[in-house]
Design a protein around this motif. Structure first.
Motif, PDB file in Angstrom:
ATOM      1  N   TRP A  54       0.869  -1.169   0.000  1.00 35.13           N
ATOM      2  CA  TRP A  54       0.000   0.000   0.000  1.00 35.13           C
ATOM      3  C   TRP A  54       0.907   1.221   0.000  1.00 35.13           C
ATOM      4  O   TRP A  54       1.314   1.705   1.037  1.00 35.13           O
ATOM      5  N   GLY A  55       1.289   1.646  -1.168  1.00 33.04           N
ATOM      6  CA  GLY A  55       2.234   2.747  -1.276  1.00 33.04           C
ATOM      7  C   GLY A  55       3.652   2.269  -1.027  1.00 33.04           C
ATOM      8  O   GLY A  55       3.953   1.083  -1.130  1.00 33.04           O
ATOM      9  N   MET A  56       4.520   3.174  -0.672  1.00 28.17           N
ATOM     10  CA  MET A  56       5.931   2.842  -0.487  1.00 28.17           C
ATOM     11  C   MET A  56       6.237   2.320   0.914  1.00 28.17           C
ATOM     12  O   MET A  56       7.247   1.679   1.119  1.00 28.17           O
ATOM     13  N   GLN A  57       5.389   2.597   1.898  1.00 32.01           N
ATOM     14  CA  GLN A  57       5.759   2.239   3.257  1.00 32.01           C
ATOM     15  C   GLN A  57       4.740   1.381   3.998  1.00 32.01           C
ATOM     16  O   GLN A  57       5.028   0.884   5.067  1.00 32.01           O
ATOM     17  N   GLY A  58       3.555   1.206   3.483  1.00 29.99           N
ATOM     18  CA  GLY A  58       2.525   0.531   4.253  1.00 29.99           C
ATOM     19  C   GLY A  58       2.134  -0.822   3.717  1.00 29.99           C
ATOM     20  O   GLY A  58       2.474  -1.198   2.600  1.00 29.99           O
ATOM     21  N   ALA A  59       1.418  -1.548   4.537  1.00 29.49           N
ATOM     22  CA  ALA A  59       0.840  -2.828   4.144  1.00 29.49           C
ATOM     23  C   ALA A  59      -0.673  -2.682   4.217  1.00 29.49           C
ATOM     24  O   ALA A  59      -1.206  -2.108   5.157  1.00 29.49           O
ATOM     25  N   ARG A  60      -1.337  -3.193   3.235  1.00 35.23           N
ATOM     26  CA  ARG A  60      -2.795  -3.090   3.154  1.00 35.23           C
ATOM     27  C   ARG A  60      -3.393  -4.443   3.537  1.00 35.23           C
ATOM     28  O   ARG A  60      -3.329  -5.391   2.762  1.00 35.23           O
ATOM     29  N   PRO A  61      -3.998  -4.556   4.743  1.00 34.86           N
ATOM     30  CA  PRO A  61      -4.592  -5.839   5.134  1.00 34.86           C
ATOM     31  C   PRO A  61      -5.838  -6.123   4.300  1.00 34.86           C
ATOM     32  O   PRO A  61      -6.555  -5.213   3.897  1.00 34.86           O
ATOM     33  N   ARG A  62      -6.064  -7.405   4.053  1.00 35.19           N
ATOM     34  CA  ARG A  62      -7.253  -7.844   3.324  1.00 35.19           C
ATOM     35  C   ARG A  62      -7.884  -9.000   4.087  1.00 35.19           C
ATOM     36  O   ARG A  62      -7.178  -9.770   4.736  1.00 35.19           O
ATOM     37  N   PHE A  63      -9.202  -9.117   3.981  1.00 40.04           N
ATOM     38  CA  PHE A  63      -9.935 -10.183   4.665  1.00 40.04           C
ATOM     39  C   PHE A  63     -10.766 -10.976   3.667  1.00 40.04           C
ATOM     40  O   PHE A  63     -11.255 -10.439   2.678  1.00 40.04           O
ATOM     41  N   ASP A  64     -10.960 -12.261   3.986  1.00 46.39           N
ATOM     42  CA  ASP A  64     -11.783 -13.140   3.161  1.00 46.39           C
ATOM     43  C   ASP A  64     -13.261 -12.820   3.377  1.00 46.39           C
ATOM     44  O   ASP A  64     -13.733 -12.730   4.499  1.00 46.39           O
ATOM     45  N   THR A  65     -13.979 -12.651   2.282  1.00 46.12           N
ATOM     46  CA  THR A  65     -15.428 -12.508   2.311  1.00 46.12           C
ATOM     47  C   THR A  65     -15.986 -13.424   1.237  1.00 46.12           C
ATOM     48  O   THR A  65     -15.844 -13.156   0.039  1.00 46.12           O
ATOM     49  N   GLU A  66     -16.545 -14.549   1.682  1.00 45.00           N
ATOM     50  CA  GLU A  66     -17.121 -15.549   0.783  1.00 45.00           C
ATOM     51  C   GLU A  66     -16.143 -16.005  -0.302  1.00 45.00           C
ATOM     52  O   GLU A  66     -16.486 -16.099  -1.476  1.00 45.00           O
ATOM     53  N   GLY A  67     -14.899 -16.246   0.090  1.00 44.49           N
ATOM     54  CA  GLY A  67     -13.907 -16.793  -0.823  1.00 44.49           C
ATOM     55  C   GLY A  67     -13.098 -15.773  -1.594  1.00 44.49           C
ATOM     56  O   GLY A  67     -12.182 -16.141  -2.317  1.00 44.49           O
ATOM     57  N   LEU A  68     -13.404 -14.499  -1.452  1.00 40.60           N
ATOM     58  CA  LEU A  68     -12.637 -13.455  -2.139  1.00 40.60           C
ATOM     59  C   LEU A  68     -11.993 -12.546  -1.098  1.00 40.60           C
ATOM     60  O   LEU A  68     -12.577 -12.270  -0.058  1.00 40.60           O
TER      61      LEU A  68
END
Length: 138
Positions: A54-68
């Motif tokens: 997420w840009g040059m310095q960050g991490a973008r968390p993601r979560f599962d929602t119905e397989g995606l």
């Protein structure tokens, strides 16, 4: 959060646990490829949460929602000004996803459960002592 009512607090914790992706969870990844994810062995190792650049310095968390996998910022709830219904800043106050809620509350829920368990264990032990003393008088 209902702290004065143990049954209410247990009900809140139980609801979060049931809404979250089944456990146990485990961290998996590879530091060489710089990929890290939280996964469940359910359904062949489904990813519960992962991170993307997420840009040059960050991490973008993601979560599962119905397989995606969906970015957490798309589920973000923002702080709003009292005088406006518009977002005044991009200050996140919550993430509207069951697994995010479970992770967020785990640090408070687990110590509370352990303290409650200690209370129940102490009550049980005290009753066992009273029963043993009473049986000794028969």
């Amino acid at each position: 959060m209902t702290t004065a009512d143990p049954a209410g607090r247990i009900a809140e914790i139980t609801a979060r646990e049931r809404a979250a992706f089944p456990g146990p969870w485990r961290w998996r990844g590879n530091t060489a490829s710089r990929h890290l994810r939280l996964q469940s062995p359910q359904r062949g190792g489904m990813t519960v949460m992962d991170f993307v650049r997420w840009g040059m310095q960050g991490a973008r968390p993601r979560f599962d929602t119905e397989g995606l996998m969906y970015p957490a910022d798309e589920m973000a709830e923002y702080e709003v000004a009292a005088w406006s219904t518009d977002i005044c800043r991009k200050d996140v106050v919550d993430i509207d996803h069951p697994d995010a809620q479970f992770i967020e509350h785990a640090r408070a829920d687990v110590p509370w459960l352990l303290a409650r368990l200690a209370e129940v264990t102490a009550d049980r032990d005290a009753l066992a002592e009273r029963l043993a003393a009473w049986e000794g008088k028969l």
